[in-house]
Scaffold this motif. Sequence first.
Motif, mmCIF file in Angstrom:
data_model
loop_
_atom_site.group_PDB
_atom_site.id
_atom_site.type_symbol
_atom_site.label_atom_id
_atom_site.label_comp_id
_atom_site.label_asym_id
_atom_site.label_seq_id
_atom_site.Cartn_x
_atom_site.Cartn_y
_atom_site.Cartn_z
ATOM 1 N N UNK A 123 0.822 -1.209 0.000
ATOM 2 C CA UNK A 123 0.000 0.000 0.000
ATOM 3 C C UNK A 123 0.857 1.260 0.000
ATOM 4 N N UNK A 124 2.127 1.120 0.407
ATOM 5 C CA UNK A 124 3.038 2.266 0.381
ATOM 6 C C UNK A 124 3.661 2.482 -0.995
ATOM 7 N N UNK A 125 3.380 1.585 -1.930
ATOM 8 C CA UNK A 125 3.879 1.754 -3.287
ATOM 9 C C UNK A 125 4.878 0.722 -3.740
ATOM 10 N N UNK A 126 5.229 -0.236 -2.875
ATOM 11 C CA UNK A 126 6.150 -1.303 -3.262
ATOM 12 C C UNK A 126 5.335 -2.392 -3.943
ATOM 13 N N UNK A 127 5.228 -2.334 -5.253
ATOM 14 C CA UNK A 127 4.337 -3.218 -5.995
ATOM 15 C C UNK A 127 5.034 -3.764 -7.228
ATOM 16 N N UNK A 138 -4.325 -6.180 -10.185
ATOM 17 C CA UNK A 138 -4.160 -5.995 -8.747
ATOM 18 C C UNK A 138 -4.222 -7.311 -7.982
ATOM 19 N N UNK A 139 -5.178 -8.173 -8.352
ATOM 20 C CA UNK A 139 -5.375 -9.417 -7.600
ATOM 21 C C UNK A 139 -4.190 -10.364 -7.727
ATOM 22 N N UNK A 140 -3.347 -10.168 -8.760
ATOM 23 C CA UNK A 140 -2.148 -10.990 -8.919
ATOM 24 C C UNK A 140 -0.901 -10.257 -8.444
ATOM 25 N N UNK A 141 -0.892 -8.933 -8.596
ATOM 26 C CA UNK A 141 0.261 -8.145 -8.163
ATOM 27 C C UNK A 141 0.480 -8.256 -6.657
#
Length: 380
Positions: A123-127, A138-141
């Motif tokens: 949620x802090x941007x580490x994606x 999103x559901x896989x990331x």
Amino acid sequence: MYSLAFLALTSFVASFLLTPLVRNLARRLGWVDQPDRGRRIHAQPVPRLGGLPIFASYVLAIGFLLLSPLAAADIVRTGLPLAARILPAAALVFAVGLVDDLRGVKPWQKLTAQLMAGGIAFWAGVQISSVAGFSLPFWLSLPVTLIWLAGCSNAFNLIDGVDGLAAGAGLFATLTILLGALLHGNMPLALATVPVAGALLGFLRYNFNPASIFLGDSGSLTLGFLLGCYAVLWGQKSATMLGMTAPLMALAVPLLDTLVAVGRRFLRGQPIYVADRAHIHHRLLDRGLTPRRVVLLLYAACGLAAALSLLASVSRNEIKGLIIVLFCAGAWLGIQHLGYVEFSLAGRMFFDGAFRQHLRQQLALQTFRHGLAAAVTLEQ
């Protein structure tokens, strides 16, 4: 650049001064790692709270920078929020590691905390938003990012078996990501990584062979988690198909050791979370190398991986492909040289036809079993 130098120097001095204080306190309170005749090769009890001075130095360096005149610079105001966003997630990993060092924590509890911290970092941007050029929904990331961060945390925890190995490998990886950030003008990432490098360098003065203090879970888990976050942020800046190649190479030695350990235990039918004495550093020790030479040899491997990582980060995709081939060939030769029987037997069974023959026999038995279950007459 003054901000980077300030962070590096502050974290180095803080770690250099705090580590012996924590070491002496841990000795007095009995928070030490006891030697045994198996995986632990040290002869005397050694304090295991090395994560405390490293994490404290990281936080102090950022805090002092905010209190200094340099805090007014644009580079600090735009760059430090990245480190601040990751800090709560790293603090959670550090806290559960510290509790494990002091009292002991079950593996599933540590994994739960790592996944929670991974969620905070996400949620802090580490994606991890793409793999091999393909965008992830999103559901896989989310699960891919959580698995990556938990894997990096445990990779450094598993490789922390010889004096100075995990901290040194972490220093090589941190410097690689720092140089990569500077090469690509990513100052927020550079500001986030440089205090880790300074803290590790100050800590290695006491952790290199013969070590007077160990990283402990508080140090190895937190270090792996932070580097996993930084690797993702480094890879995000690459729009190419091979964007995560350089970060993967930067963390090659601990990640490769973890993959080998999981593969070995899977082939043997053993639980993957049960510790053993067959990691890469253990194999090198069994070949007669001293602990110091084992660490220096693996430092050289880390340095080579770092050089290939940086080269890949600034090369065209065609050159990156060649670098990947060279890197994979070197890794394969290295693993072959260590003589893991599990992989050689599995490969021989597969290529010699024994695996296919066994599969055909099992399929024939399964067909016979189903036919017999469906029979209702004597003839059938």
